[in-house]
Design an enzyme around this catalytic site. Sequence first.
Site, PDB file in Angstrom:
ATOM      1  N   LYS A   1       0.847  -1.196   0.000  1.00  0.00           N
ATOM      2  CA  LYS A   1       0.000   0.000   0.000  1.00  0.00           C
ATOM      3  C   LYS A   1       0.877   1.238   0.000  1.00  0.00           C
ATOM      4  O   LYS A   1       1.908   1.281   0.680  1.00  0.00           O
ATOM      5  CB  LYS A   1      -0.901   0.005   1.253  1.00  0.00           C
ATOM      6  CG  LYS A   1      -2.234   0.680   1.060  1.00  0.00           C
ATOM      7  CD  LYS A   1      -3.094   0.024   0.000  1.00  0.00           C
ATOM      8  CE  LYS A   1      -4.570   0.131   0.270  1.00  0.00           C
ATOM      9  NZ  LYS A   1      -5.350  -0.643  -0.713  1.00  0.00           N
TER      10      LYS A   1
ATOM     11  N   THR B   1      -3.436  -5.692  -0.040  1.00  0.00           N
ATOM     12  CA  THR B   1      -2.891  -4.369   0.295  1.00  0.00           C
ATOM     13  C   THR B   1      -3.824  -3.659   1.276  1.00  0.00           C
ATOM     14  O   THR B   1      -3.391  -2.823   2.060  1.00  0.00           O
ATOM     15  CB  THR B   1      -2.657  -3.499  -0.956  1.00  0.00           C
ATOM     16  OG1 THR B   1      -3.908  -3.133  -1.529  1.00  0.00           O
ATOM     17  CG2 THR B   1      -1.797  -4.211  -1.982  1.00  0.00           C
TER      18      THR B   1
ATOM     19  N   ARG C   1      26.451  37.407  -3.018  1.00  0.00           N
ATOM     20  CA  ARG C   1      25.216  37.084  -3.719  1.00  0.00           C
ATOM     21  C   ARG C   1      24.216  36.493  -2.742  1.00  0.00           C
ATOM     22  O   ARG C   1      24.566  36.152  -1.602  1.00  0.00           O
ATOM     23  CB  ARG C   1      25.488  36.075  -4.850  1.00  0.00           C
ATOM     24  CG  ARG C   1      25.982  34.742  -4.347  1.00  0.00           C
ATOM     25  CD  ARG C   1      26.137  33.704  -5.447  1.00  0.00           C
ATOM     26  NE  ARG C   1      26.565  32.426  -4.879  1.00  0.00           N
ATOM     27  CZ  ARG C   1      26.672  31.305  -5.557  1.00  0.00           C
ATOM     28  NH1 ARG C   1      26.393  31.264  -6.861  1.00  0.00           N
ATOM     29  NH2 ARG C   1      27.058  30.187  -4.966  1.00  0.00           N
TER      30      ARG C   1
ATOM     31  N   GLN D   1      28.833  23.784  -3.601  1.00  0.00           N
ATOM     32  CA  GLN D   1      29.598  22.543  -3.420  1.00  0.00           C
ATOM     33  C   GLN D   1      30.356  22.555  -2.090  1.00  0.00           C
ATOM     34  O   GLN D   1      30.326  21.584  -1.319  1.00  0.00           O
ATOM     35  CB  GLN D   1      30.612  22.377  -4.579  1.00  0.00           C
ATOM     36  CG  GLN D   1      30.023  22.003  -5.915  1.00  0.00           C
ATOM     37  CD  GLN D   1      29.608  23.192  -6.784  1.00  0.00           C
ATOM     38  OE1 GLN D   1      29.218  24.237  -6.275  1.00  0.00           O
ATOM     39  NE2 GLN D   1      29.655  23.027  -8.099  1.00  0.00           N
TER      40      GLN D   1
ATOM     41  N   HIS E   1      18.307  30.567  -8.064  1.00  0.00           N
ATOM     42  CA  HIS E   1      18.983  31.815  -8.429  1.00  0.00           C
ATOM     43  C   HIS E   1      18.126  33.043  -8.146  1.00  0.00           C
ATOM     44  O   HIS E   1      16.912  33.046  -8.390  1.00  0.00           O
ATOM     45  CB  HIS E   1      19.346  31.795  -9.905  1.00  0.00           C
ATOM     46  CG  HIS E   1      20.245  30.648 -10.281  1.00  0.00           C
ATOM     47  ND1 HIS E   1      21.469  30.438  -9.686  1.00  0.00           N
ATOM     48  CD2 HIS E   1      20.093  29.642 -11.171  1.00  0.00           C
ATOM     49  CE1 HIS E   1      22.024  29.348 -10.204  1.00  0.00           C
ATOM     50  NE2 HIS E   1      21.198  28.839 -11.102  1.00  0.00           N
TER      51      HIS E   1
END
Length: 306
Positions: A7, A53, A177, A232, A260
């Site tokens: 399920k 199920t 930024r 990163q 962005h």
Amino acid sequence: MTGVYGKDKVRLLKVHKDTKVHRVDDMTIRCLLSGSSFTTSYTEASNKAVVATDSVKNTCYILAKNSKVVDTLELFSAEIANHFLNTYSWVEGAHVTIIRHRWARMVIDGKPHNHSFWRDGDETRQVDINVKRGPNGRRTIELKSAIKDLLVLKTTGSSFEDFVRDEYTTLPEVKDRILSTSVDANWEFNLAPVQTENLLSTLGQIPFNNIFDSVRDVTCKTFAEDESASVQATLYKMAATSIANWKWIERVSYALPNKHFFPVDLSYFRGTKNLQEHADVYQPLADPSGLITATIARSPGTSARL
Ligand SMILES: O=c1[nH]c(=O)c2[nH]c(=O)[nH]c2[nH]1
């Protein structure tokens, strides 16, 4: 052939009423079963081995009614999976995924309310467990916990410079930024096969709820405090910190979309300065985003198997 079935999207709200300060666990469960006995349900249209199920769904509710560990998703998912292996000798593996939805306690007139909650975001906590029959009546367990859709933004303390510049490049180098991402993180535990009757008490030695809170805190603190040179580099710090903090964690993965926000060039209007260090009006870009992912594994030999 191989197949799994069960399920999906079982919705379940457990209210903890042990004191008048109620607590809630609101979850969506997927519970899938596997085993060679199910092959004939596909190949020979025989339902003889099939646990409906619908019964799988009922079992989730009954276990939630009686369980002592619903508020620790890792343990509750293990309890559900182990139940199917204990109850049906021909079930070889059970795979349970639980998504927990947020309900934060309301604060009314400055006081936490006993039984009223509000949805304070789309972020979810998730677990994914695979329990199989192992040697000598033991269970082998693959267990992964996760944070999904934790949306964060910082307005400074992020740069992106010194990347490849060639004839394809238009992006300017930027010392300052906006950084925004929707955090998906997961961490895998290193578990030795456990005796089925001790499954919950053995797993219970790991402070899963504290680990979840800690990984979330580390994610937020690193995001906020790192002078980020790139998504990163910030991602790596997040993952490495949680591996160092928790000996049971074997591997941490992050998927961080770089959402962005570009400063709008307003120079056409009376020479208005809004680029680089003058930026304070940005255009959030719905798409595309960057996508930075990595899996950081513990160094060999430093692992603590439960
Ligand atoms: O942190 C970033 N990593 C990149 O790899 C990248 N690429 C890009 O265009 N902007 C960014 N930002």
